[in-house]
Design a protein around this motif. Structure first.
Motif, PDB file in Angstrom:
ATOM      1  N   PHE A  96      59.109  45.257  12.145  1.00  8.24           N
ATOM      2  CA  PHE A  96      58.175  46.086  12.898  1.00  8.24           C
ATOM      3  C   PHE A  96      56.799  46.072  12.231  1.00  8.24           C
ATOM      4  CE2 PHE A  96      62.285  48.381  13.743  1.00  8.24           C
ATOM      5  CZ  PHE A  96      62.368  48.043  15.075  1.00  8.24           C
ATOM      6  N   GLY A  97      55.762  46.196  13.037  1.00  3.73           N
ATOM      7  CA  GLY A  97      54.419  46.376  12.510  1.00  3.73           C
ATOM      8  C   GLY A  97      53.754  45.142  11.963  1.00  3.73           C
ATOM      9  N   LYS A  98      54.380  43.987  12.071  1.00  3.65           N
ATOM     10  CA  LYS A  98      53.797  42.766  11.528  1.00  3.65           C
ATOM     11  C   LYS A  98      53.012  42.033  12.619  1.00  3.65           C
ATOM     12  CE  LYS A  98      55.888  43.611   7.673  1.00  3.65           C
ATOM     13  NZ  LYS A  98      55.119  44.142   6.534  1.00  3.65           N
ATOM     14  N   PRO A  99      51.796  41.560  12.302  1.00  3.12           N
ATOM     15  CA  PRO A  99      50.979  40.878  13.314  1.00  3.12           C
ATOM     16  C   PRO A  99      51.387  39.427  13.510  1.00  3.12           C
ATOM     17  CG  PRO A  99      49.777  40.997  11.249  1.00  3.12           C
ATOM     18  CD  PRO A  99      51.061  41.763  11.038  1.00  3.12           C
ATOM     19  N   ILE A 100      51.251  38.966  14.725  1.00  2.00           N
ATOM     20  CA  ILE A 100      51.474  37.555  15.034  1.00  2.00           C
ATOM     21  C   ILE A 100      50.334  36.735  14.445  1.00  2.00           C
ATOM     22  CG2 ILE A 100      51.591  35.862  16.910  1.00  2.00           C
ATOM     23  CD1 ILE A 100      52.817  38.077  18.643  1.00  2.00           C
ATOM     24  N   ASP A 101      50.662  35.601  13.859  1.00  2.00           N
ATOM     25  CA  ASP A 101      49.645  34.700  13.312  1.00  2.00           C
ATOM     26  C   ASP A 101      48.645  34.346  14.415  1.00  2.00           C
ATOM     27  OD1 ASP A 101      48.122  32.621  12.295  1.00  2.00           O
ATOM     28  OD2 ASP A 101      49.816  31.566  11.406  1.00  2.00           O
ATOM     29  N   PRO A 102      47.376  34.730  14.266  1.00  2.00           N
ATOM     30  CA  PRO A 102      46.402  34.484  15.340  1.00  2.00           C
ATOM     31  C   PRO A 102      46.099  33.021  15.568  1.00  2.00           C
ATOM     32  CG  PRO A 102      45.301  35.322  13.371  1.00  2.00           C
ATOM     33  CD  PRO A 102      46.772  35.423  13.109  1.00  2.00           C
ATOM     34  N   ASP A 103      46.472  32.150  14.630  1.00  2.00           N
ATOM     35  CA  ASP A 103      46.202  30.726  14.797  1.00  2.00           C
ATOM     36  C   ASP A 103      47.236  30.020  15.672  1.00  2.00           C
ATOM     37  OD1 ASP A 103      43.930  30.866  13.192  1.00  2.00           O
ATOM     38  OD2 ASP A 103      45.088  30.509  11.357  1.00  2.00           O
ATOM     39  N   LEU A 104      48.341  30.706  15.969  1.00  2.00           N
ATOM     40  CA  LEU A 104      49.379  30.095  16.798  1.00  2.00           C
ATOM     41  C   LEU A 104      49.077  30.294  18.280  1.00  2.00           C
ATOM     42  CD1 LEU A 104      52.674  31.166  14.974  1.00  2.00           C
ATOM     43  CD2 LEU A 104      51.633  28.894  14.987  1.00  2.00           C
ATOM     44  N   PRO A 105      49.293  29.264  19.099  1.00  2.00           N
ATOM     45  CA  PRO A 105      49.195  29.485  20.548  1.00  2.00           C
ATOM     46  C   PRO A 105      50.330  30.381  21.015  1.00  2.00           C
ATOM     47  CG  PRO A 105      50.058  27.289  20.085  1.00  2.00           C
ATOM     48  CD  PRO A 105      49.656  27.878  18.760  1.00  2.00           C
ATOM     49  N   THR A 106      50.065  31.211  22.004  1.00  6.55           N
ATOM     50  CA  THR A 106      51.101  32.046  22.589  1.00  6.55           C
ATOM     51  C   THR A 106      51.505  31.490  23.941  1.00  6.55           C
ATOM     52  OG1 THR A 106      49.505  33.511  23.653  1.00  6.55           O
ATOM     53  CG2 THR A 106      50.247  34.105  21.432  1.00  6.55           C
ATOM     54  N   LEU A 107      52.663  31.886  24.380  1.00 11.05           N
ATOM     55  CA  LEU A 107      53.192  31.411  25.653  1.00 11.05           C
ATOM     56  C   LEU A 107      52.210  31.684  26.788  1.00 11.05           C
ATOM     57  CD1 LEU A 107      55.667  30.193  27.089  1.00 11.05           C
ATOM     58  CD2 LEU A 107      56.667  32.486  27.129  1.00 11.05           C
ATOM     59  N   ALA A 108      51.733  32.927  26.878  1.00  5.15           N
ATOM     60  CA  ALA A 108      50.807  33.277  27.948  1.00  5.15           C
ATOM     61  C   ALA A 108      49.464  32.583  27.770  1.00  5.15           C
ATOM     62  CB  ALA A 108      50.615  34.787  28.003  1.00  5.15           C
ATOM     63  N   GLY A 109      48.982  32.557  26.535  1.00  9.56           N
ATOM     64  CA  GLY A 109      47.705  31.912  26.283  1.00  9.56           C
ATOM     65  C   GLY A 109      47.723  30.444  26.653  1.00  9.56           C
ATOM     66  N   ARG A 133      46.696  38.524  23.639  1.00 12.82           N
ATOM     67  CA  ARG A 133      47.700  37.492  23.397  1.00 12.82           C
ATOM     68  C   ARG A 133      47.815  36.522  24.560  1.00 12.82           C
ATOM     69  NH1 ARG A 133      47.763  37.145  18.216  1.00 12.82           N
ATOM     70  NH2 ARG A 133      48.322  39.060  17.120  1.00 12.82           N
ATOM     71  N   GLY A 134      46.741  36.394  25.333  1.00 13.41           N
ATOM     72  CA  GLY A 134      46.696  35.351  26.349  1.00 13.41           C
ATOM     73  C   GLY A 134      46.951  35.784  27.767  1.00 13.41           C
ATOM     74  N   TYR A 135      47.291  37.047  27.992  1.00 15.55           N
ATOM     75  CA  TYR A 135      47.556  37.509  29.352  1.00 15.55           C
ATOM     76  C   TYR A 135      46.238  37.847  30.051  1.00 15.55           C
ATOM     77  CZ  TYR A 135      52.387  37.688  27.871  1.00 15.55           C
ATOM     78  OH  TYR A 135      53.630  37.334  27.396  1.00 15.55           O
ATOM     79  N   SER A 136      46.145  37.450  31.329  1.00 18.04           N
ATOM     80  CA  SER A 136      44.926  37.710  32.096  1.00 18.04           C
ATOM     81  C   SER A 136      44.720  39.203  32.289  1.00 18.04           C
ATOM     82  CB  SER A 136      45.011  37.010  33.462  1.00 18.04           C
ATOM     83  OG  SER A 136      45.290  35.633  33.316  1.00 18.04           O
ATOM     84  N   PHE A 137      45.784  39.907  32.614  1.00 20.43           N
ATOM     85  CA  PHE A 137      45.727  41.352  32.766  1.00 20.43           C
ATOM     86  C   PHE A 137      47.141  41.908  32.759  1.00 20.43           C
ATOM     87  CE2 PHE A 137      45.882  39.605  37.062  1.00 20.43           C
ATOM     88  CZ  PHE A 137      46.826  40.395  37.702  1.00 20.43           C
ATOM     89  N   THR A 138      47.256  43.220  32.764  1.00 22.84           N
ATOM     90  CA  THR A 138      48.566  43.858  32.785  1.00 22.84           C
ATOM     91  C   THR A 138      48.664  44.799  33.974  1.00 22.84           C
ATOM     92  OG1 THR A 138      47.966  45.822  31.490  1.00 22.84           O
ATOM     93  CG2 THR A 138      48.600  43.844  30.255  1.00 22.84           C
ATOM     94  N   ARG A 139      49.890  45.103  34.340  1.00 21.79           N
ATOM     95  CA  ARG A 139      50.203  46.163  35.289  1.00 21.79           C
ATOM     96  C   ARG A 139      51.416  46.910  34.741  1.00 21.79           C
ATOM     97  NH1 ARG A 139      45.922  45.232  36.828  1.00 21.79           N
ATOM     98  NH2 ARG A 139      45.174  44.670  38.911  1.00 21.79           N
ATOM     99  N   GLY A 140      51.398  48.219  34.816  1.00 21.85           N
ATOM    100  CA  GLY A 140      52.531  48.986  34.310  1.00 21.85           C
ATOM    101  C   GLY A 140      52.754  48.788  32.826  1.00 21.85           C
ATOM    102  N   LEU A 141      51.657  48.639  32.073  1.00 17.48           N
ATOM    103  CA  LEU A 141      51.781  48.450  30.628  1.00 17.48           C
ATOM    104  C   LEU A 141      52.333  49.718  29.988  1.00 17.48           C
ATOM    105  CD1 LEU A 141      51.240  46.865  28.009  1.00 17.48           C
ATOM    106  CD2 LEU A 141      48.889  47.763  28.069  1.00 17.48           C
TER     107      LEU A 141
END
Length: 608
Positions: A96-109, A133-141
Motif C-alpha cells: 500500500f502507498g507505493k507509487p508506480i514508477d512514472p517512467d513505465l508506460p501504463t495500460l491506459a496511457g 495514469r493515462g486515462y482521458s477522464f473518469t466517471r463514478g470515480l
C-alpha cells in the motif's frame, strides 16, 4: 431457474447472436475488475450454489482461464501490475502507498497514445488519480479522501466497519459527492454500472478502453434490500479446507481483515460470511448484466473485447484465514474470462498466467503495438487460440513474509520470517491440505522448485528469502555485499573477510575454494558480528599457509554471530583484476577480482 437468471440468459443470447468475426475496425475494450473475488465463485466454472447468470453467459461466449493468478494478493500492488504489466519489483509497488514508477508506460496511457479514448470507472487504489495514469477522464470515480464525511457503520454481521472508511465518489477535480454515500454502501455496484453505462451511451466512433472497477465483494459486506436472504446461511457448505486457525503465523495473523473473524474460526461464522459474500457477487453480476445490455443497445457488442477478472481472492475460512494475504489458490488465483471478436466460445484453458499478462494480451488482441521496453507479462493470445503454454511457472509474493512458485502440478511456498516451507501436489490435492515439504522421496522436486523460486526472485533484486538460516545458504543476488581484501600485497599471508546484511548469521561455515593450478592459500579464522548503522557488520581475520596443488582445496572458517539470522548477500572483491566466481549454496554469481597468490584464477565462496 430464477427470473433474473432467465432475463440474463435470453439477454446474453441476444448479445451472442452475431458471429465472433474479427472486425477491420479496432475493437473497443471493456475491462471489468472485481475486488477480493475468489476464483470459485462463478456458477458456470464449477460452483453449483452461487448464481452468476451474466458471468456464466460471458464464459459461454468466450474463453476462461482456470489457472490465472495475481502475484501480490493485496489491492494496490495487484492493480499496479494490471496497470503496468510489470512485477511489483519493477513497477515499484509492493505494498500500500507505493507509487508506480512514472517512467513505465501504463495500460491506459499506451492505448491513449494509440488513438483510444481511455475511461476509468470505480475504485482507484493506486497513487495519484487515473488522469495522471493515462486515462482521458473518469466517471463514478471512487477513492479515499472523504474522511470528514465518514460515519460509523456495521456490516451484515453487526461488526464495526473497518474497510473503505472515508472513501467517496468524486470527479477528476477532486469535488466530492457525499450524497452518493461515504464508505461502502449496499448498492454501490449500481453506481459503478450507471457510470459505465453513461460512458457507453455517449461514446463516439473512436474506439474506447473502458476500465470498470467494482468494490464487490470486498468487506464490509453490505447487501441491498431484497438480497439479504438470497442465500440461506444454513445451506452454505463450509470450505473443504476449512480450519479453525492457520497452523502458523503466515505474516498477517493480526491483519485488519483477519480479525473480522473470531479465533478460532467457527463453521457458523464462515457460513454466514459466505452467504453474504455470494449475495454481494450475485448483485454485482446483475449490474454487469446492465453494462453488457447497454453495450448491445449502443450497437457496440459485436466489436468490443470484454475481459472480466479480479485483483485477488480471499480466505473466507479456508486454511483458517478470512483475508487475502496468502499464497493459497483460493486467494492467489483469480477468475479470468475473455469474450469478443475472435475469442473461442465456451472454452476453458488451464494455461498458467497472471494479471500482468493482460497488458501484452490486450495489445496483441487489439492489434496495438507493444510498448518498448516491453512489460514483464506475456501475451495470452496463443493460449486463447489453442491452449499454447505461455508460462512455465508463476510466482507470488507478499511483503517479506511469503514467496511462492507454482507450475502445472506443484506449488512451493516459503515463509522466510518463520522458517516454514510448504509443498503441495495440486493435481492430487487441489485444496492444499497436505504439506509434502520435507518428504525424502520428493526432495528432488522440492529442491528444483526451490532453485527456480530463488533464481527468479534474486534476478529481481529481492532479498526476502535471505533471512533465517537460508539467508546465508542461498544469499547470492544481483547486489551482494561480501568482500575479500588483500592487505599484504602479492601474497595474502594476512587476510580479512567482511560481510554485511540486515540481520546477522548464526552457526554457519565459510568455505573458500581456489581452482588455481599453481600456488594458492588456505585461510582459517572466526567471524564475529555487531550492529552498526542498521546493518550487521562482520569481520573475519586470520593467517594463511601456501599450498601447491593441481586440484581445488577447501578451507573452512567457523562463523559465529548473534541473532540467528543470515546475511543479505555474498561477494568477493580482491584488490586487483582477474576473473572470479562465487556461489552460496548452489547459486552462482560471476564478478571480476584480482591477483591471488600471484595468479589469476577462479575462486568459489560457499555457504554450508
Amino acid at each position: 431457474m430464477r427470473l433474473f437468471q432467465l432475463v440474463a440468459y435470453f439477454g446474453m443470447l441476444a448479445l451472442c447472436s452475431t458471429p465472433m468475426i474479427a472486425s477491420a475496425a479496432p475493437p473497443n475494450v471493456l475491462l471489468i475488475v472485481s475486488d477480493d473475488q475468489r476464483p470459485d465463485t462463478i456458477h458456470a466454472l464449477g460452483n453449483s450454489i452461487i448464481e452468476t447468470p451474466w458471468l456464466d453467459q460471458l464464459a459461454a461466449r468466450g474463453t476462461s482461464f482456470l489457472n490465472a493468478t495475481c502475484a501480490n494478493p493485496i489491492c494496490t500492488p495487484s492493480r499496479a501490475e494490471i496497470l503496468t504489466g510489470c512485477t511489483g519489483f519493477r513497477c515499484g509497488v509492493m505494498d500500500f502507498g507505493k507509487p508506480i514508477d512514472p517512467d513505465l508506460p501504463t495500460l491506459a496511457g499506451w492505448f491513449s497514445k494509440n488513438e483510444y479514448q481511455t475511461v476509468y470507472v470505480g475504485k482507484w487504489h493506486n497513487d495519484g488519480v487515473p488522469v495522471q495514469r493515462g486515462y482521458s477522464f473518469t466517471r463514478g470515480l471512487y477513492r479515499g479522501g472523504g474522511g470528514r464525511f465518514a460515519v460509523d457503520q456495521t456490516d451484515h454481521a453487526g461488526r464495526p466497519v473497518t474497510g473503505y472508511r472515508g472513501w467517496i465518489f468524486q470527479d477528476d477535480d477532486g469535488k466530492m459527492f457525499p450524497e452518493m454515500g461515504v464508505g461502502l454502501t449496499p448498492d454501490i455496484s449500481r453506481h459503478f454500472a450507471d457510470a459505465a453505462i453513461d460512458v457507453i451511451r455517449n461514446s463516439s466512433d473512436t474506439p474506447f478502453f473502458l476500465h470498470v472497477n467494482f468494490t464487490t465483494p470486498h468487506d464490509p459486506l453490505l447487501l441491498p434490500p431484497g438480497w439479504e436472504d438470497r442465500y440461506p446461511w444454513q445451506k452454505m457448505p463450509v470450505p473443504d479446507n476449512f480450519l479453525p486457525e492457520h497452523p502458523f503465523d503466515h505474516g498477517n495473523v493480526g491483519g485488519r481483515d483477519e480479525v473480522l473473524f473470531t479465533t478460532p474460526r467457527t463453521p457458523e461464522e464462515v457460513q454466514k460470511e459466505i452467504a453474504a459474500y455470494y449475495a454481494a457477487v450475485s448483485y454485482m453480476d446483475a449490474q454487469i448484466g446492465r453494462i453488457l445490455t447497454a453495450l448491445k443497445s449502443a450497437g457496440k457488442a459485436d466489436n468490443t473485447l470484454i475481459v472480466f477478472t479480479s485483483d485477488h481472492g480471499v480466505g473466507l475460512g479456508s486454511h483458517g484465514l478470512r483475508g487475502k494475504q496468502n499464497m493459497y489458490d483460493h486467494t492467489i488465483r483469480v477468475p479470468l474470462i475473455f469474450a469478443g471478436p475472435g475469442i473461442p466460445r465456451n472454452t476453458q484453458r488451464t494455461t498458467l498466467c497472471c494479471l500482468r499478462d493482460l497488458f501484452a494480451t490486450l495489445c496483441d488482441l487489439t492489434g496495438t503495438p507493444a510498448p518498448k521496453p516491453a512489460p514483464d507479462g506475456v501475451s495470452l493470445k496463443p493460449a486463447i487460440t489453442d491452449g499454447t503454454r505461455v508460462n512455465e511457472f508463476v510466482t507470488g509474493y507478499f511483503r517479506d513474509f511469503q514467496r511462492m512458485i507454482r507450475n502445472e502440478q506443484w506449488k512451493y511456498i516459503e515463509y522466510p520470517q518463520v522458517k516454514r516451507k510448504q509443498l503441495f501436489h495440486l493435481t492430487k490435492d487441489p485444496g492444499e491440505t497436505v504439506n509434502l515439504s520435507g518428504r525424502p522421496e520428493l526432495q528432488p522436486i522440492e529442491t528444483a522448485l526451490q532453485h527456480q523460486l530463488r533464481t527468479w526472485f534474486q534476478q529481481r533484486g529481492d532479498t526476502a528469502l535471505d533471512s533465517g538460516d537460508q539467508r546465508w545458504a542461498h544469499s547470492v543476488g544481483e547486489n551482494p555485499q561480501f568482500w575479500v581484501s588483500d592487505v599484504s600485497g602479492k601474497k595474502l599471508f594476512r587476510w580479512r573477510v567482511k560481510a554485511q546484511g540486515r540481520q546477522p548469521c548464526s552457526n554457519r561455515k565459510l568455505a573458500i575454494v581456489s581452482t588455481d593450478i599453481a600456488t594458492f592459500s588456505v585461510f582459517r579464522g572466526n567471524l564475529t558480528a555487531g550492529r552498526q548503522n542498521g546493518f550487521y557488520i562482520g569481520e573475519l581475520t586470520g593467517s594463511s599457509s601456501g599450498i601447491n596443488s593441481d586440484s581445488a582445496e577447501t578451507a573452512e572458517g567457523d562463523l559465529s554471530a548473534s541473532g540467528g539470522r543470515g546475511f543479505s548477500g555474498i561477494r568477493a572483491v580482491p584488490a586487483d583484476s582477474g576473473p572470479w566466481s562465487a556461489t552460496c549454496g548452489s547459486l552462482p554469481l560471476e564478478w571480476f577480482g584480482g591477483m591471488f597468490a600471484g595468479k589469476h584464477g577462479q575462486r568459489r565462496v560457499a555457504g554450508s
